[in-house]
Design a protein around this motif. Structure first.
Motif, PDB file in Angstrom:
ATOM      1  N   VAL A 164      -8.862  -6.327  -7.540  1.00 34.93           N
ATOM      2  CA  VAL A 164      -9.417  -4.976  -7.670  1.00 34.93           C
ATOM      3  C   VAL A 164      -9.019  -4.131  -6.456  1.00 34.93           C
ATOM      4  N   ASP A 165      -9.123  -4.713  -5.259  1.00 32.94           N
ATOM      5  CA  ASP A 165      -8.704  -3.996  -4.057  1.00 32.94           C
ATOM      6  C   ASP A 165      -7.237  -3.563  -4.167  1.00 32.94           C
ATOM      7  N   LEU A 166      -6.399  -4.499  -4.619  1.00 28.97           N
ATOM      8  CA  LEU A 166      -4.976  -4.192  -4.761  1.00 28.97           C
ATOM      9  C   LEU A 166      -4.772  -3.062  -5.766  1.00 28.97           C
ATOM     10  N   ALA A 167      -5.480  -3.120  -6.885  1.00 30.44           N
ATOM     11  CA  ALA A 167      -5.324  -2.088  -7.913  1.00 30.44           C
ATOM     12  C   ALA A 167      -5.676  -0.707  -7.375  1.00 30.44           C
ATOM     13  N   ARG A 168      -6.729  -0.630  -6.585  1.00 30.76           N
ATOM     14  CA  ARG A 168      -7.118   0.662  -6.016  1.00 30.76           C
ATOM     15  C   ARG A 168      -5.977   1.253  -5.190  1.00 30.76           C
TER      16      ARG A 168
END
Length: 280
Positions: A164-168
């Motif tokens: 999720v962090d990467l997607a942001r």
């Protein structure tokens, strides 16, 4: 008397003017300390890390000195990693983000080979330090590696959080398809991660994949029925899909569960648009 909605009723309201397509919900704190939890440590190592991390809050310069002295005497891979971990956090507190990133990268490399989850957290902290200094391109491979290590360690909830962090950050880099792929990995790693479903719905909407967005927001609502962000997003998806009654129900649910929130203010604005009489 205020109507108290059951979780099921809230879920049904959440999922269900043309509001302008908004962005992904905001990036959380750029740096989050994720201390090791998966592997038992010796009492001395745990105590040393705890003391050093506490110093980063009260006296970061002193913590910096403590971490540097610790590195000189550390006699294990874990001790080296933890000393660099504390060193990085002290650098963060002192506003020295580039040096913090280097310290976290070093800590990740020094973490014991059988503690991939800790190494993953440290790599993520390095990536977040890069984000904090505006180095998005430098952050992406670090965040990608962090999630990959968590997946290899079969740490589902951690892997989902890191994806999720990467997607942001991928969204910030205007790499939306790559962000969608990262979110798919997050959902697969931990199907109960409501944030992954919410962000997936938001991104699918932005990509005009309204069918996917609807199914994803429905799952988010099942997992987190009182989250006003879910209700707001559900309303936007419904409005863009031409389901005005569902949109009104979703926006109204936001006013019910979080009347004083920023989401409620936005929901009220959308409701005002939906209820505005059409010009004759």
């Amino acid at each position: 008397m205020t109507n108290l909605l059951t979780p099921l009723a809230l879920m049904l309201m959440q999922v269900g003017l043309n509001p302008a397509a908004g962005g992904m919900p905001g990036v959380p704190e750029e740096l989050r300390d994720r201390p090791p939890r998966e592997r038992a440590e010796t009492n001395s190592e745990a105590s040393a890390l705890t003391k050093c991390l506490q110093q980063t809050n009260s006296d970061p310069q002193r913590a910096l000195d403590t971490a540097q002295r610790w590195r000189e005497t550390a006699d294990s891979d874990l001790g080296l990693a933890q000393s660099a971990h504390c060193l990085g956090l002290a650098m963060v507190k002192l506003g020295r983000m580039n040096e913090a990133r280097q310290a976290f990268e070093l800590a990740s490399a020094e973490a014991p080979a059988d503690n991939l989850a800790y190494s993953a957290r440290l790599a993520a902290m390095a990536g977040n330090a890069a984000v904090a200094e505006g180095e998005i391109e430098a952050a992406l491979p670090l965040l990608d590696r962090a999630g990959g290590m968590a997946l290899a360690a079969e740490e589902g909830p951690l892997a989902a959080s890191l994806r999720v962090d990467l997607a942001r950050i991928l969204v910030r880099a205007d790499r939306q398809e790559d962000a969608a792929a990262a979110l798919a990995e997050a959902r697969e790693a931990d199907e109960r991660n409501a944030e992954a479903w919410l962000l997936s719905a938001t991104l699918s909407r932005r990509l005009q994949r309204l069918g996917e967005a609807q199914s994803q927001i429905e799952r988010a609502a099942l997992l987190d029925p009182r989250n006003p962000q879910v209700g707001l997003e559900a309303g936007v998806i419904a409005a863009m899909s031409g389901r005005e009654a569902d949109a009104i129900a979703s926006f109204s649910s936001v006013l019910e569960v979080a009347p004083d929130s920023p989401e409620a203010q936005r929901a009220q604005g959308y409701l005002d648009q939906l209820r505005k009489p059409s010009p004759e």
